[in-house]
Design a protein around this motif. Sequence first.
Motif, PDB file in Angstrom:
ATOM      1  N   TYR A   1       1.003  -1.155   0.154  1.00  0.00           N
ATOM      2  CA  TYR A   1      -0.048   0.032  -0.119  1.00  0.00           C
ATOM      3  C   TYR A   1       0.920   1.394   0.014  1.00  0.00           C
ATOM      4  O   TYR A   1       0.347   2.223  -0.548  1.00  0.00           O
TER       5      TYR A   1
ATOM      6  N   GLU B   1      -1.619   6.916   5.281  1.00  0.00           N
ATOM      7  CA  GLU B   1      -2.211   6.019   4.288  1.00  0.00           C
ATOM      8  C   GLU B   1      -3.573   5.357   4.801  1.00  0.00           C
ATOM      9  O   GLU B   1      -4.684   5.604   4.158  1.00  0.00           O
TER      10      GLU B   1
ATOM     11  N   ASN C   1      -6.310   8.537   4.936  1.00  0.00           N
ATOM     12  CA  ASN C   1      -6.570   8.846   3.307  1.00  0.00           C
ATOM     13  C   ASN C   1      -7.767   7.736   2.894  1.00  0.00           C
ATOM     14  O   ASN C   1      -8.805   8.142   2.446  1.00  0.00           O
ATOM     15  N   ARG C   2      -7.254   6.441   3.182  1.00  0.00           N
ATOM     16  CA  ARG C   2      -8.116   5.404   2.676  1.00  0.00           C
ATOM     17  C   ARG C   2      -9.685   5.396   3.640  1.00  0.00           C
ATOM     18  O   ARG C   2     -10.707   5.020   2.990  1.00  0.00           O
TER      19      ARG C   2
ATOM     20  N   TYR D   1     -11.111   8.083   5.227  1.00  0.00           N
ATOM     21  CA  TYR D   1     -11.739   9.211   4.634  1.00  0.00           C
ATOM     22  C   TYR D   1     -12.423   8.867   2.976  1.00  0.00           C
ATOM     23  O   TYR D   1     -13.726   9.180   2.979  1.00  0.00           O
ATOM     24  N   HIS D   2     -11.616   8.116   2.366  1.00  0.00           N
ATOM     25  CA  HIS D   2     -12.260   7.859   1.007  1.00  0.00           C
ATOM     26  C   HIS D   2     -13.542   6.958   1.035  1.00  0.00           C
ATOM     27  O   HIS D   2     -14.511   6.876   0.445  1.00  0.00           O
ATOM     28  N   ILE D   3     -13.382   5.825   2.027  1.00  0.00           N
ATOM     29  CA  ILE D   3     -14.516   4.912   2.405  1.00  0.00           C
ATOM     30  C   ILE D   3     -15.659   5.664   3.006  1.00  0.00           C
ATOM     31  O   ILE D   3     -16.901   5.412   2.428  1.00  0.00           O
ATOM     32  N   CYS D   4     -15.533   6.809   3.832  1.00  0.00           N
ATOM     33  CA  CYS D   4     -16.540   7.311   4.309  1.00  0.00           C
ATOM     34  C   CYS D   4     -17.181   8.398   3.327  1.00  0.00           C
ATOM     35  O   CYS D   4     -18.500   8.389   3.178  1.00  0.00           O
ATOM     36  N   ASP D   5     -16.586   8.667   2.108  1.00  0.00           N
ATOM     37  CA  ASP D   5     -17.244   9.644   1.346  1.00  0.00           C
ATOM     38  C   ASP D   5     -17.922   8.545   0.446  1.00  0.00           C
ATOM     39  O   ASP D   5     -19.021   9.110  -0.156  1.00  0.00           O
ATOM     40  N   LYS D   6     -17.405   7.564  -0.221  1.00  0.00           N
ATOM     41  CA  LYS D   6     -18.083   6.552  -0.833  1.00  0.00           C
ATOM     42  C   LYS D   6     -19.309   5.923  -0.215  1.00  0.00           C
ATOM     43  O   LYS D   6     -20.308   5.914  -0.925  1.00  0.00           O
TER      44      LYS D   6
ATOM     45  N   CYS E   1     -16.847  11.406   8.574  1.00  0.00           N
ATOM     46  CA  CYS E   1     -15.688  10.700   9.215  1.00  0.00           C
ATOM     47  C   CYS E   1     -14.832  11.598  10.022  1.00  0.00           C
ATOM     48  O   CYS E   1     -14.396  12.746   9.287  1.00  0.00           O
TER      49      CYS E   1
END
Length: 483
Positions: A308, A368, A371-372, A374-379, A384
């Motif tokens: 990753y 890392e 970032n991931r 926050y990305h999961i929460c946005d999706k 978050c």
Amino acid sequence: MASRPNSYVAVPDVFLSFLSFFLLIIILPHALASTNNGLSGTNLLHSEILKDEAVARLIDLGKVSDTEEYLERTFQSPASVRAGNLIRLWMEDAGLLTWVDQMGNVHGRHEGLNPSEKALLIGSHLDTVIDAGKFDGALGIISAVSALKVLKNRGMLGKLRRPVEVIAFSDEEGVRFQSTFLGSAAIAGVLPVSTLHVHDKSGVTVQGALRKNSIEITEQNLTQLKYDPDSVFGYIEVHIEQGPVLETVGLPLGLVKGIAGQTRLRVTVKGSQGHAGTVPMKMRQDPMAAAAEMIVFMESLCKQPQDYLSYDSQCTTSAVQSLAGSLVCTVGEISTWPSASNVIPGQVTFTVDVRAMDDLGREAIIYEMSNRMYHICDKRSVLCVIERKHDANGVACDPELSSKLKSAAYTALKRLSDENPDEVPVLMSGAGHDAMAMSHLTKVAMLFVRCRGGVSHSPAEHVSDDDVWASGMAVLSFLETLL
């Protein structure tokens, strides 16, 4: 009546001389050796203090608890104060001058031959987690006090070339106030004055908890607790391993070469609370499902960080390789609101504990991971928030002081086994210890002691009587280098 014949036969002087020589050279050394062997378990190896009494004291201290059902001693609780008083009595029994400072730390000191020399500090913590074992922290305190008592009984305590001070730190675990190393950080001068105003679940502040036990502390005199670095020679700590390595290699003692850095996060995920039976799956903004995905990702990241992380001038190949050997990540707490079986949660909160020896590598993992997440929460269309609650950099133990402690451990094992033992193994510590805070004040060294199954923070935590003996003997061997 005839007189009785005299049975005395004259013995030549040469024979008497030979007999005396034989007794002196041949018989006497064997008799002395036999005598010494008979005393080896007591006078020479001090089992009555380093083993029998030390184990009894560990058992006694393990009974000092705020609850009857399990062992619990948190910062400035009634049991914590009772434990401190008991330890203070044992310190005085070892010939030490004792006092309690304004953060509740219990001190025992002997000035030795040269009170103006830099002092050796030895310590560990007297507090526990909830439902604890009786060896975590306590073993380090008792092994040090026992070793000094041996020197006292031998009339050698006053012959130490420098002062020696044992400190039973009031708080290392951070259970009550969610702030670790309260005791040792105050001594090292790295405890923020704002910590005095942190409160527990009942609303009692650190300052208030101390005041309840007749200890008055202000922001000003908190800073005065810091030791002068020029007055300290170094700090050593004996602690149970809390892992399985020593048991696996079959040795009771191991040298610690470093302590992993730690970061603690609190992740709050907010979604849309709703009825479990009426909101369609495709329309949900479920913080629990988002949290579950984040936790599973965290596990994957920490198992295979090289898959990753991207490499740059800071996150180097060596840093990633170091992570592969020391990185551990844990979700230890998770809570939901409103926490009902027929309600889609409106909010989920969980903690993340990240530990690694390489500080830059640990920062790369946090970056890392965040970032991931926050990305999961946005999706998933949820909010978050990630908060950093605790940070401690990794600590490398001092090579010179560690070498002396390793030699002392080897000497102790040789004494106890009466043969040349295997090399003392060198380990990393994934757990935090007071030595982390004390490294801000002085050079540090640590010795691990084998515990059964590597189990700790549990009533099943166990150190054998012989391994307690070995730990005390190692401290004694170290102190003997100061005579």
